[in-house]
Design a protein around this motif. Sequence first.
Motif, short mmCIF file in Angstrom:
data_model
loop_
_atom_site.label_atom_id
_atom_site.label_comp_id
_atom_site.label_asym_id
_atom_site.label_seq_id
_atom_site.Cartn_x
_atom_site.Cartn_y
_atom_site.Cartn_z
N PHE A 71 -8.62 13.98 8.72
CA PHE A 71 -9.24 12.99 9.59
C PHE A 71 -10.33 12.20 8.87
O PHE A 71 -10.80 11.18 9.38
CB PHE A 71 -9.83 13.67 10.84
CG PHE A 71 -8.79 14.11 11.83
CD1 PHE A 71 -8.35 13.26 12.82
CD2 PHE A 71 -8.23 15.38 11.74
CE1 PHE A 71 -7.38 13.67 13.73
CE2 PHE A 71 -7.26 15.80 12.63
CZ PHE A 71 -6.83 14.94 13.63
N PHE A 72 -10.71 12.67 7.69
CA PHE A 72 -11.70 11.97 6.88
C PHE A 72 -11.03 11.30 5.67
O PHE A 72 -11.71 10.87 4.75
CB PHE A 72 -12.77 12.94 6.38
CG PHE A 72 -13.71 13.42 7.45
CD1 PHE A 72 -14.93 12.79 7.65
CD2 PHE A 72 -13.38 14.51 8.24
CE1 PHE A 72 -15.80 13.23 8.63
CE2 PHE A 72 -14.24 14.96 9.23
CZ PHE A 72 -15.47 14.32 9.42
N ASP A 73 -9.71 11.23 5.68
CA ASP A 73 -8.94 10.80 4.52
C ASP A 73 -8.29 9.44 4.76
O ASP A 73 -7.49 9.27 5.68
CB ASP A 73 -7.85 11.84 4.23
CG ASP A 73 -7.17 11.63 2.89
OD1 ASP A 73 -7.38 10.57 2.27
OD2 ASP A 73 -6.42 12.53 2.46
N ALA A 74 -8.66 8.46 3.92
CA ALA A 74 -8.09 7.12 4.04
C ALA A 74 -6.89 6.91 3.12
O ALA A 74 -6.40 5.79 2.98
CB ALA A 74 -9.16 6.07 3.74
N THR B 207 -0.52 -6.07 5.95
CA THR B 207 -1.21 -4.85 5.56
C THR B 207 -2.16 -4.42 6.68
O THR B 207 -2.96 -5.23 7.16
CB THR B 207 -2.00 -5.05 4.27
OG1 THR B 207 -1.10 -5.40 3.22
CG2 THR B 207 -2.74 -3.77 3.88
N TRP B 208 -2.06 -3.19 7.08
CA TRP B 208 -2.92 -2.67 8.15
C TRP B 208 -3.72 -1.50 7.59
O TRP B 208 -3.37 -0.34 7.73
CB TRP B 208 -2.06 -2.22 9.34
CG TRP B 208 -2.86 -1.92 10.58
CD1 TRP B 208 -3.47 -0.74 10.90
CD2 TRP B 208 -3.14 -2.81 11.66
NE1 TRP B 208 -4.10 -0.82 12.11
CE2 TRP B 208 -3.91 -2.09 12.61
CE3 TRP B 208 -2.81 -4.14 11.93
CZ2 TRP B 208 -4.36 -2.65 13.80
CZ3 TRP B 208 -3.25 -4.69 13.12
CH2 TRP B 208 -4.01 -3.96 14.05
N ALA B 209 -4.81 -1.83 6.91
CA ALA B 209 -5.67 -0.81 6.30
C ALA B 209 -6.85 -0.54 7.21
O ALA B 209 -8.00 -0.86 6.91
CB ALA B 209 -6.13 -1.26 4.93
N VAL B 210 -6.56 0.05 8.36
CA VAL B 210 -7.58 0.31 9.36
C VAL B 210 -7.92 1.79 9.38
O VAL B 210 -7.02 2.65 9.43
CB VAL B 210 -7.12 -0.15 10.76
CG1 VAL B 210 -8.18 0.15 11.81
CG2 VAL B 210 -6.79 -1.64 10.74
N SER C 112 0.81 -1.22 0.00
CA SER C 112 0.00 0.00 0.00
C SER C 112 0.85 1.26 0.00
O SER C 112 0.37 2.33 -0.39
CB SER C 112 -0.93 0.01 1.22
OG SER C 112 -0.17 -0.05 2.42
N ASP C 113 2.10 1.15 0.45
CA ASP C 113 2.99 2.30 0.47
C ASP C 113 3.83 2.44 -0.79
O ASP C 113 4.72 3.28 -0.88
CB ASP C 113 3.91 2.24 1.69
CG ASP C 113 4.75 0.95 1.72
OD1 ASP C 113 4.58 0.10 0.81
OD2 ASP C 113 5.54 0.78 2.66
N VAL D 136 -4.39 11.28 8.35
CA VAL D 136 -3.66 11.19 9.61
C VAL D 136 -3.44 9.76 10.05
O VAL D 136 -2.57 9.49 10.90
CB VAL D 136 -4.42 11.94 10.74
CG1 VAL D 136 -4.56 13.41 10.41
CG2 VAL D 136 -5.79 11.30 11.00
N TYR D 137 -4.18 8.80 9.49
CA TYR D 137 -4.11 7.42 9.97
C TYR D 137 -2.91 6.65 9.41
O TYR D 137 -2.49 5.65 9.98
CB TYR D 137 -5.42 6.68 9.63
CG TYR D 137 -6.62 7.46 10.09
CD1 TYR D 137 -6.97 7.51 11.44
CD2 TYR D 137 -7.38 8.19 9.19
CE1 TYR D 137 -8.05 8.25 11.87
CE2 TYR D 137 -8.47 8.94 9.61
CZ TYR D 137 -8.80 8.97 10.95
OH TYR D 137 -9.87 9.72 11.37
N THR D 138 -2.37 7.12 8.30
CA THR D 138 -1.26 6.41 7.65
C THR D 138 -0.05 6.26 8.58
O THR D 138 0.56 5.19 8.65
CB THR D 138 -0.84 7.15 6.37
OG1 THR D 138 -1.94 7.14 5.45
CG2 THR D 138 0.34 6.47 5.72
N LYS D 139 0.29 7.32 9.30
CA LYS D 139 1.48 7.26 10.16
C LYS D 139 1.31 6.20 11.24
O LYS D 139 2.28 5.55 11.64
CB LYS D 139 1.75 8.62 10.78
CG LYS D 139 0.64 9.15 11.67
CD LYS D 139 0.95 10.54 12.20
CE LYS D 139 -0.19 11.08 13.06
NZ LYS D 139 0.07 12.45 13.53
#
Length: 334
Positions: A165-168, A207-210, A28-29, A173-176
Motif C-alpha cells: 500500500f506504500f508501493d508506487a 498514462t495513469w500514474a495516480v 509504464s508497463d 496494490v495501485y497498479t491493477k
Amino acid sequence: MKSLKIDAAKCTGCGTCLAFSEYIAEGSDGKARVKNNGKIEAQEVIAAAQEMVDLCPEQAIQLSDIQAKALSTAEKQQIIAQLKAKLSSIKIPNIQRSDYDFDREKYPFDIDYNYLDGTHNYKYKSSSDARDAGWKDFKRRNYARIEQYAMEVLSQYGTDKIAPFFDASEQGVYTKWNKKFEAILQETVDSVVNSLNGSPLPDDFCTWAVFPTQYIDNFKDYNPIKWGAKVEREMRSDSYSSESWYKDCVDTDDMDFDEPGRIFKGTTRTVTKYCYKYDKGMGKDFKQDILNTIYNSDIDEYYEEILGWLIDDYRSNIEKTIEAKCKVLEEALG
C-alpha cells in the motif's frame, strides 16, 4: 493519412519497434505505446512505419487509413461525458480485514532450539542453583531476544500486507486499478483519434500514474517492525509469559556421583549433583507466546486506519485526475 495503433494484449514488450521513437514509446508497463495520437501524414514516414509493422514478431502493430471526421459540439460534449462516466465507474474498494490481518500461521521464524532437549551439566550443588543456571541460559539464548524475534515476524508481515500500500511500483496494490483507467483512456483515444482538430493529445494522456501523495513515501514511519519493542514489553508484563513464568518452566534432575579420594570405612563417598533440563515444548510455547502477543495487540486496528488513509488519498487523487484528463481531451477536440 495513416493511423498507427498497438494492440496491448498482443504486445510482449520486446522493444523491436522502439527504434521508431518519434511515434512509439515504451509505456509504464513495459509495452509499446503510440505517440502523437498515432497520426502519420508524411509518405516517407508512412513507409518507415510499415517496415516497423512488418518487423513486429507478435503482429501487434496496425497501420490503417484514416479520414478526418468533424464532430459537432454536442458530440464532443458527449465523448467527454462518456469518458468521465467510464473513469468514475471504476470503484476502489474499502480496506478489508483480509488486507491487514495478522495470520499467526503464516510467518515462520526459528529460535535457538538445539539445546532445548535433555539434561545439561550435572555440576550444581542444589536444585535451585541448577534452575537458576538453566534460566540464565534460556534467557541468554532466547528470552533476551524477544524483540529480535518479533521484528523478524513483523518484517515478513509488513512486506506481505502493509508495504504494497506504500508501493508506487508495479508490485504495489495501485497498479491493477491504474491499468483499468489506462485501458479506458486508450479506448477513448482510439475512438476520437480521427477527430482531433484542436491541440494534439500529449504522449502521456493514456498514462495513469495516480497514487496516494500524503503517505506513499513514508513506509519507514509505518513499518510494523517498530512494534517489536512493544511486543517485548507486553510479554514481559504478562504473568503467563514473564521471566518468572519461564524460569519456573526450567526443570532439574539429580544424580549421585562417587567422590574420588573420599573413602570412609571402605565405602566410597557419593555426592549428589544437580543439572537443569528443558523440554522442547518450552521452545514451542515461547514461539507461540510471541505470535499471540503480536496477534492480541492492536496492530490490526492500527493498520486498518493507516491503510484507510492511503485509500482515501488515492481516491481523492483519482477524482482530480479524471477532471484533468477530461479537460485535456476537451482542448484536443477543439
